[in-house]
Write a protein that holds these residues in place. Structure first.
Motif, short mmCIF file in Angstrom:
data_model
loop_
_atom_site.label_atom_id
_atom_site.label_comp_id
_atom_site.label_asym_id
_atom_site.label_seq_id
_atom_site.Cartn_x
_atom_site.Cartn_y
_atom_site.Cartn_z
N PRO A 173 0.40 -1.36 0.16
CA PRO A 173 0.22 0.14 0.03
C PRO A 173 1.47 1.27 -0.29
O PRO A 173 1.96 1.14 0.40
CB PRO A 173 -0.49 -0.19 1.25
N GLY A 174 0.10 2.60 -0.32
CA GLY A 174 0.73 3.38 -0.51
C GLY A 174 1.58 3.99 0.52
O GLY A 174 0.88 4.14 1.85
N ASN A 175 2.60 5.43 0.77
CA ASN A 175 2.64 5.34 2.31
C ASN A 175 3.74 6.53 2.02
O ASN A 175 4.98 6.16 1.18
CB ASN A 175 3.61 4.06 3.52
N ALA A 176 3.51 7.55 2.74
CA ALA A 176 4.15 8.61 2.91
C ALA A 176 5.45 9.46 4.23
O ALA A 176 4.09 9.38 4.96
CB ALA A 176 3.89 9.80 1.96
N SER A 177 6.33 9.71 4.24
CA SER A 177 6.66 10.46 5.48
C SER A 177 7.64 11.80 5.04
O SER A 177 8.12 11.45 4.05
CB SER A 177 7.51 9.63 6.17
N ALA A 178 7.67 12.36 6.09
CA ALA A 178 8.57 13.89 5.86
C ALA A 178 8.69 14.17 6.97
O ALA A 178 7.53 14.14 8.69
CB ALA A 178 7.77 15.07 5.18
#
Length: 175
Positions: free
Chosen positions: A39-44
């Motif tokens: 699945p999609g995942n994003a972090s900053a």
């Protein structure tokens, strides 16, 4: 000992990223089996700083029977990452890192230092492209290969074969 632990690899890491580079390898194709339905995942993250050290061995526990030790530190201004299926993208702002590792199990040792102004990378399955500006200096020796870099110029021979000149280079991964 700190609770922060760092990973240990046979060849350590002292890769030059400057200008641009592209790499691909068969194991990357095989790893697609593990990630095609990710699945999609994003972090900053904004400013960050991490440090860790470990020394272990001669304990009758998995992963702790053979001696190994290492230490690393890193600090940076920004880091963003996104992943979905077989795709990854990563962007880093100014950052620095340094580390040393030694392992009797891997019969290897490495030491490196890195100063990076900025980088961006994109991965699609076994193909990875990177653009950035950094100067890495370090050495790594082990049964799976040898790597040496001095201010962005150097080589690696083994599972990863690369050649770089003043921060620009090409890399072929068999990992």
């Amino acid at each position: 000992m700190s609770d922060n632990k760092i990973g240990l690899t046979a060849e350590g890491h002292a890769v030059v990223q400057g200008g641009y580079g592209v790499s691909a390898g068969l194991p990357g194709v095989l790893r697609m089996i593990d990630t095609f339905d990710r699945p999609g995942n994003a972090s900053a993250t904004g400013p960050y700083a991490n440090a860790g050290a470990f020394a272990e061995g001669f304990e009758n526990k998995p992963g702790k029977r053979l001696p190994k030790a290492g230490a690393n530190t890193e600090a940076g201004v920004s880091h963003a990452r996104a992943e979905w299926s077989v795709f990854d993208a990563e962007v880093k702002g100014p950052n620095t890192s340094a580390g040393v590792n030694a392992s009797a199990a891997d019969l290897g040792a490495s030491a490196f230092a890195k100063a990076e102004l900025a980088s961006a990378s994109a991965t699609a399955g076994p193909v990875k492209a990177t653009a950035g500006l950094s100067a890495n200096t370090g050495v790594s020796v082990g049964p799976t290969g040898v790597e040496a870099k001095l201010l962005g110029t150097g080589f690696s021979i083994g599972r990863k074969t690369s050649f770089s000149l003043f921060g620009s280079g090409i890399e072929f991964n068999q990992e």
